[in-house]
Write a protein that holds these residues in place. Structure first.
Motif, PDB file in Angstrom:
ATOM      1  N   LEU A   1     -68.508  38.966  19.332  1.00  0.00           N
ATOM      2  CA  LEU A   1     -67.690  38.525  18.198  1.00  0.00           C
ATOM      3  C   LEU A   1     -68.473  37.644  17.237  1.00  0.00           C
ATOM      4  O   LEU A   1     -68.218  37.671  16.021  1.00  0.00           O
ATOM      5  N   ARG A   2     -69.434  36.853  17.740  1.00  0.00           N
ATOM      6  CA  ARG A   2     -70.235  36.036  16.829  1.00  0.00           C
ATOM      7  C   ARG A   2     -71.005  36.931  15.860  1.00  0.00           C
ATOM      8  O   ARG A   2     -71.044  36.666  14.646  1.00  0.00           O
ATOM      9  N   GLY A   3     -71.631  37.968  16.376  1.00  0.00           N
ATOM     10  CA  GLY A   3     -72.377  38.876  15.499  1.00  0.00           C
ATOM     11  C   GLY A   3     -71.486  39.567  14.492  1.00  0.00           C
ATOM     12  O   GLY A   3     -71.882  39.768  13.331  1.00  0.00           O
ATOM     13  N   ILE A   4     -70.264  39.939  14.914  1.00  0.00           N
ATOM     14  CA  ILE A   4     -69.325  40.579  13.981  1.00  0.00           C
ATOM     15  C   ILE A   4     -68.935  39.615  12.871  1.00  0.00           C
ATOM     16  O   ILE A   4     -68.916  39.977  11.680  1.00  0.00           O
ATOM     17  N   LEU A   5     -68.621  38.375  13.247  1.00  0.00           N
ATOM     18  CA  LEU A   5     -68.250  37.376  12.245  1.00  0.00           C
ATOM     19  C   LEU A   5     -69.392  37.136  11.262  1.00  0.00           C
ATOM     20  O   LEU A   5     -69.178  37.003  10.046  1.00  0.00           O
ATOM     21  N   GLU A   6     -70.611  37.073  11.771  1.00  0.00           N
ATOM     22  CA  GLU A   6     -71.762  36.792  10.906  1.00  0.00           C
ATOM     23  C   GLU A   6     -72.060  37.935   9.952  1.00  0.00           C
ATOM     24  O   GLU A   6     -72.749  37.737   8.937  1.00  0.00           O
ATOM     25  N   SER A   7     -71.553  39.136  10.253  1.00  0.00           N
ATOM     26  CA  SER A   7     -71.859  40.284   9.398  1.00  0.00           C
ATOM     27  C   SER A   7     -70.683  40.718   8.530  1.00  0.00           C
ATOM     28  O   SER A   7     -70.792  41.701   7.791  1.00  0.00           O
ATOM     29  N   LEU A   8     -69.550  40.019   8.610  1.00  0.00           N
ATOM     30  CA  LEU A   8     -68.379  40.414   7.827  1.00  0.00           C
ATOM     31  C   LEU A   8     -68.668  40.319   6.334  1.00  0.00           C
ATOM     32  O   LEU A   8     -69.173  39.300   5.846  1.00  0.00           O
ATOM     33  N   GLU A   9     -68.324  41.366   5.610  1.00  0.00           N
ATOM     34  CA  GLU A   9     -68.453  41.378   4.147  1.00  0.00           C
ATOM     35  C   GLU A   9     -67.117  41.192   3.458  1.00  0.00           C
ATOM     36  O   GLU A   9     -67.046  40.651   2.367  1.00  0.00           O
TER      37      GLU A   9
ATOM     38  N   GLN B   1     -67.881  33.072  21.745  1.00  0.00           N
ATOM     39  CA  GLN B   1     -67.826  32.840  23.183  1.00  0.00           C
ATOM     40  C   GLN B   1     -68.012  31.364  23.540  1.00  0.00           C
ATOM     41  O   GLN B   1     -67.394  30.853  24.484  1.00  0.00           O
ATOM     42  N   GLU B   2     -68.863  30.672  22.814  1.00  0.00           N
ATOM     43  CA  GLU B   2     -69.221  29.302  23.179  1.00  0.00           C
ATOM     44  C   GLU B   2     -68.040  28.342  23.184  1.00  0.00           C
ATOM     45  O   GLU B   2     -68.084  27.301  23.847  1.00  0.00           O
TER      46      GLU B   2
END
Length: 882
Positions: free
Chosen positions: A246-254, A191-192
């Motif tokens: 979306l930031r949280g999703i990106l940070e958790s992608l495996e 978002q930023e």
């Protein structure tokens, strides 16, 4: 007399024409059926993401061969469709057919492997349904998963282009076990780094965009030309999508992630791709020397790089999160650095530019301060910041001048303005401004408080608007770069001072810098002039001396005391029982003429007076003349609104023109009263019910201040030079509008106010030393003729203080009831606490007298009656000023 020419009703004609065109356009849109949904070979109904009904979704598909790898799902952007990937699909198919299938252990070599490619038209776009409940990226991901379920696709790669990247991320979040890899191509994300960076601001802008599309479709006659559903779908897509998760999703992608982005992308900044690469520590980044739209140019190299990544994923060679290097894991764990924001580009730059232009209409200074800070932060180039501020400031100045020309000039020909501004004065002012136009405009640009009057004057007066346009353009061109530049330099120093981080963020920095600029311009700069120093001395005197404080600052302690007295006596409104002759005991809304009627028995002590009912100005002036003739009087004459307090609206008319001015601003009921010369006093009198005589509680000498001319100084300078008048110079300037230009003659004494009200600038002095038995006998004789009056203040005039002491020559101007004050408390010798002690004694006496009235059978007013009276009084006051 020839009748005035009627102006052509252009506005009415235009409105009728617009309404007719809009009606016809709407009829055509209703009559013409919607075009049929395009037939599509691959389409099916799936459950809607919202859970209500079904939606039809279309897709395009390329089948792979026997040795095909995992399917690849291509997700288009907004607005867009499956056709966005046409060139990429064609290249893929042709290259796959041209090359033999290879073993998986050779998959990392150059080449394109045959695989099944599924490209859906996301809901709202292409051949899919355009009327859906949820257009968000999350809703699109849910629809895509349901389509893949129906197509028996268990595991797949996903490539998201632009807005489709958000759909791809939601797919990976909702079904991580099914997504083999994620490719983000020119993709939005955190978002930023989207538009202005804040969800609420962006959401508002997208809502505005959606509203504009709605307005184009429904408020503009277009006969179906704007009925393109893709525009609505595009606007709803961005409005419904929330990028914060979306930031949280990106940070958790495996799963393996491949990020492809254009270094010159004007829509999604390259910084977004770098941030995604940082927070996904195992991701691969390919930064191309391209713009946002390199996909549409296709290219074998692009397809080959994508296939190379997919083949490595299927061979287990592409890194996953567990394979990330320790340094990248450490970098990924760091919080987002909001100091390294990229410059605004593309739509964001356009939006910021337009926002600065619009903001200048509200506050030119704050807009330039904001623009300077954005330059200091590196978000905006200096020429762009100056251009935006220049466009906003110049257009607002010229807009004000144009409105003043269109609306202001006709207004001057209407009452009451035509009575205030004569044709001669108008021409004189116009000639003066024409002679000094350039100097006036340039000075107003740098002198606080003069810009709006200059724009209004340029429009209203008979001047060349084109010439003023040039002068305004020149002045703004000089001022804007300088002011934006100063703010940019100050902002850059602040950024460096605080280690690159502005305290409180941009908004806090804007407010802090605005406070500094305001302080310099409003406090420091005026101190360099004599007038500015005197004005500041007056402000300090108003703060130091309580008699100049506003009501909200002085009266709260008294309000608490009155409340306590009411609770103590078990009736909050007990004080309204006194003065049965007045409504509510004289709390508010009492009619001055009714009170004077009741005082008719005091004979010559009551100056001649007459009611002047509402009506046309000419009729009221004629009624005033009849009063003067009947009473054998001449000007001056006192004119008052029939209701009011604290001298509001009272005027001493010394000519028919003064009287006309009073009637212009006081259309409601009024009264005319004989002007009585002499000294004015306020005599507060109280009497216990049942007793014949009362006593004088307070005497106030009302001194009308004067200044003496020296033959060279303006009246304004004489006021500012006076040690007391300087504190309320703003009041005296209202009493004397000509003060800035009028020069009294040497030794000429000028009365600063003619009304005996403290709020109008009269000085109140303690005169209790004039209390004598003779005065009390005279007051008792007057009050004996006013049955039902217990408590209040008489405003009287007498030939001299000695006459008052002897009780001789009293002329009663008016009488005030329970809310009148023992005004000797305003004597400058009394401090705040002494004044409140006087008021407490007065109100205790009021409650004591009220108790006696109540014990005699008088009922105090109810709270609901008082509140009703307050509403009536407010309505009457508003009506009297319209």
């Amino acid at each position: 007399m020839t009748p005035p020419k009627r102006r052509r009703p252009w506005l009415r004609i235009a409105l009728v024409a617009y309404a007719a065109a809009l009606l016809a356009s709407t009829a055509v849109r209703i009559a013409v059926p919607e075009p049929p949904r395009p037939e599509h070979r691959n389409a099916m109904d799936i459950p809607a993401p919202s859970g209500g009904g079904t939606i039809r979704i279309a897709w395009k598909e390329t089948q792979g061969g026997d040795e095909a790898g995992l399917p690849l799902v291509l997700l288009h952007g907004s607005p867009g469709s499956a056709d966005n990937f046409r060139q990429l699909r064609v290249i893929w198919v042709l290259k796959a057919l041209a090359e033999p299938a290879r073993d998986t252990d050779q998959s990392s070599e150059a080449g394109i492997r045959s695989r099944r490619i599924i490209t859906p038209d996301l809901p709202g776009f292409g051949a899919s349904d355009h009327r859906v409940a949820d257009y968000s990226a999350r809703g699109h991901a849910d629809s895509t998963l349901k389509l893949l379920d129906r197509l028996d696709v268990e595991r797949f790669h996903v490539l998201g282009f632009s807005m489709g990247g958000a759909v791809a991320l939601h797919l990976a979040d909702q079904a991580p076990e099914r997504v083999a890899s994620v490719i983000l191509m020119s993709s939005i994300g955190v978002q930023e780094l989207e538009l202005l960076g804040d969800y609420r601001v962006n959401h508002g802008l997208h809502g505005l965009q959606l509203g504009l599309f709605w307005g184009l479709r429904n408020l503009v006659p277009h006969f179906g030309a704007f009925d393109q559903p893709v525009a609505h779908s595009y606007a709803r897509n961005f409005y419904d999508t929330d990028q914060r998760p979306l930031r949280g999703i990106l940070e958790s992608l495996e799963a393996p992630v491949f990020i492809i982005h254009g270094a010159q992308d004007p829509l999604v900044p390259a910084a977004a791709a770098r941030e995604h690469h940082r927070i996904v520590p195992h991701s691969e980044l390919w930064m191309r020397p391209d713009s946002h739209f390199f996909l549409f140019r296709g290219g074998e190299h692009l397809a080959a790089r994508i296939e190379d990544f997919l083949s490595r994923v299927e061979a287990g060679e592409a890194p996953i999160r567990a394979d990330a290097e320790p340094e990248r894991l450490r970098q990924a764990a760091l919080p987002f650095d909001d100091l390294d924001l990229p410059p605004f580009t593309g739509p964001a730059l356009l939006i910021v530019f337009l926002l600065l232009v619009c903001a200048a209409y509200a506050s030119e200074d704050l807009t330039c301060i904001t623009a300077g800070l954005l330059v200091a932060q590196g978000r905006l180039d200096f020429p762009v910041a100056v251009a935006a501020c220049y466009a906003g400031i110049l257009s607002s100045d010229l807009g004000i001048a144009w409105l003043a020309r269109v609306l202001g000039r006709p207004a001057l020909r209407l009452p009451p303005f035509k009575w205030w501004v004569s044709e001669a004065r108008f021409e004189e002012a116009s000639a003066w401004l024409r002679r000094r136009a350039l100097v006036v405009v340039l000075v107003s640009r740098f002198l606080p408080g003069t810009r709006l009057p200059t724009c209004l004057a340029a429009g209203i007066l008979r001047t060349s608007l084109f010439r003023f346009c040039f002068y305004f353009a020149l002045a703004v061109a000089i001022w804007t770069p300088a002011f934006v530049g100063v703010n940019a330099l100050l902002g850059r120093e602040a950024v460096e001072r605080f280690g690159g981080r502005l305290p409180g963020g941009l908004l806090g920095a804007v407010l802090a810098l605005a406070l500094v600029i305001f302080t310099v311009r409003s406090v420091v700069v005026p101190l360099f002039t004599w007038r500015g120093r005197r004005i500041w001395r007056g402000r300090l005197l108003r703060i130091r001396h309580w008699e100049f404080w506003p009501m909200w600052a002085f009266y709260p302690p008294l309000a608490l005391y009155i409340l306590w007295q009411g609770l103590r006596r078990r009736s909050l409104t007990a004080f309204t029982a006194i003065n049965p002759a007045m409504p509510l005991g004289g709390l508010l809304g009492e009619s001055k003429s009714d009170i004077l009627d009741d005082l008719a028995g005091i004979g010559e002590a009551l100056p001649a007076w007459r009611r002047l009912p509402p009506g046309r100005r000419e009729e009221r002036v004629a009624a005033l003349h009849r009063f003067l003739e009947d009473e054998n009087l001449d000007y001056p004459v006192v004119l008052k609104p029939d209701t009011g307090e604290r001298g509001r609206g009272v005027a001493v008319a010394r000519s028919e023109a003064d009287a006309a001015t009073f009637f212009n601003v006081t259309p409601g009921p009024a009264l005319a009263q004989e002007y009585v010369a002499g000294e004015e006093y306020g005599v507060f009198w109280a009497r216990h019910p049942g007793r014949r005589d009362g006593h004088v509680f307070s005497i106030t000498h009302k001194v009308r201040p004067t200044v003496t001319g020296d033959g060279t100084s303006t009246l304004e300078r004489l006021i500012l030079d006076d040690p007391r008048a300087v504190a309320i110079a703003h009041i005296y300037r209202r009493e004397h509008p000509e003060a800035a230009t009028h020069v009294p003659a040497a030794a000429e004494r000028v009365e600063l106010t003619q009304v005996g009200a403290h709020s109008r600038g009269t000085i109140f002095l303690n005169a209790n030393d004039l209390r004598t038995p003779a005065l009390e006998r005279a007051m008792n004789e007057i009050c004996a003729a006013y049955d039902g009056f217990d408590f209040g203040r008489f405003d009287v005039r007498v030939p001299s203080a000695e006459a008052l002491r002897r009780g001789e020559g009293l002329r009663v101007l008016e009488v005030n009831g329970v809310t009148s004050e023992a005004t000797h408390m305003y004597d400058p010798r009394y401090g705040f606490f002494a004044a409140h002690a006087i008021l407490r004694r007065q109100w205790k006496l009021a409650f004591d007298l009220a108790e006696e009235r109540i014990s005699g059978g008088v009922r105090p007013a109810t709270l609901s009656r008082i509140l009703h009276a307050v509403r009536v009084e407010r309505r009457a006051r508003r009506k009297s000023t319209t």
